[in-house]
Scaffold this active site. Sequence first.
Site, PDB file in Angstrom:
ATOM      1  N   HIS A 121     -21.165   5.529  22.950  1.00 19.97           N
ATOM      2  CA  HIS A 121     -20.526   6.275  21.868  1.00 19.97           C
ATOM      3  C   HIS A 121     -21.578   7.037  21.056  1.00 19.97           C
ATOM      4  O   HIS A 121     -22.666   6.519  20.783  1.00 19.97           O
ATOM      5  CB  HIS A 121     -19.788   5.330  20.922  1.00 19.97           C
ATOM      6  CG  HIS A 121     -18.491   4.825  21.459  1.00 19.97           C
ATOM      7  ND1 HIS A 121     -18.413   3.917  22.489  1.00 19.97           N
ATOM      8  CD2 HIS A 121     -17.210   5.099  21.090  1.00 19.97           C
ATOM      9  CE1 HIS A 121     -17.140   3.649  22.736  1.00 19.97           C
ATOM     10  NE2 HIS A 121     -16.384   4.360  21.906  1.00 19.97           N
TER      11      HIS A 121
ATOM     12  N   ASN B  97     -28.392   0.873  24.631  1.00 27.83           N
ATOM     13  CA  ASN B  97     -27.051   0.914  24.053  1.00 27.83           C
ATOM     14  C   ASN B  97     -26.611  -0.438  23.519  1.00 27.83           C
ATOM     15  O   ASN B  97     -25.985  -0.532  22.459  1.00 27.83           O
ATOM     16  CB  ASN B  97     -26.045   1.418  25.102  1.00 27.83           C
ATOM     17  CG  ASN B  97     -24.629   1.523  24.553  1.00 27.83           C
ATOM     18  OD1 ASN B  97     -24.413   1.979  23.447  1.00 27.83           O
ATOM     19  ND2 ASN B  97     -23.662   1.070  25.341  1.00 27.83           N
TER      20      ASN B  97
END
Length: 333
Positions: free
Chosen positions: A156, A188
């Site tokens: 994201h 991430n």
Amino acid sequence: MPFVEVGITLLVLTGSCFFVLGAYYQHNDFLYKLHRLIQEDPYAFYIREKLYDTLQLFNPNCLDQSDVSNSRMSQIMKYGFPGLDDIRVYSDFILSYDRRNRVAHWVYEHLRAPCVKNTGNGVTSHKANYQPDMSVPSNFRSVLTDYKNSGFDRGHLAAAGNHKCHQTHCNETFYLTNIAPQVGRGFNQDAWNNLEIYVRELTENYGSVYVCTGPMYKPKRQLQDVTEVRNTRTKNDKWCVEYEVIGENTVAVPTHFFKVITVESKLSGGSPYMEAYIMPNEPISRNANIRNFLADIREIEHIAGLQFFNGLRRSFFFGTNYTTTPEIYKNFA
């Protein structure tokens, strides 16, 4: 004066009055429609001051512009657009989409304390699903199969955890326009996640935080072949930009990611505080301090081709890039 001349004069005056009144009401109707357009269209919003200055001929105060300033788009983009390529407005964030690389140029968010906390309102990322944004033309769109077995996480840019006020806000962060290929373990799931948590902590402490996130494709030095160096009689190294692509739609894998964070002061009229980060899209030690990745915003602007804060002078900000977190809480109210 003859009766005929009086009648003609009255007719001309009446016609002129109706013409002026018609023009006035048409002008107001046009301004009203323009006003609504500025609230909804990012390009009209960007040039709104020029539009109002040019078109408000009768009464510059005939429209209440507070509606524009109170719109969600204007709240998110308070500090200006970093760029204007393919702007896409979602309910709680705005992004500029890169059709060539199939990821965003940048994503802008305005975070508020209530929307980053677990408020018990039932909003959860477990109800959301990754999905392509069908408003993007198919030949520029990334799809789920591009990420399948790629070895990269669907990372994201606007974090789902930043948008807990409404389920729709959370769901929209799962559009692939807001997703980029990220190394999973070490990035991430670790260092980048820690940076996102830090941003939410700032939001809980100060109440209002603006964050712009995006990919970078940093050039690196490429060593020349010894034979080539001898033939050209030069020792200058070459620079190149190299990055991987995944899937049939050749989604670009950024070499780095950036975050530009603007924290607003709790004091009335207080200056904001700004930080910028650049992280390599690679495994990073779990023990690494995120403040090791503080960066000069000018480097981000140069490499990403963006301009932040709409020309505001850096002196507008209270401070930038404190080396330790306690300095922020000590020196910035």
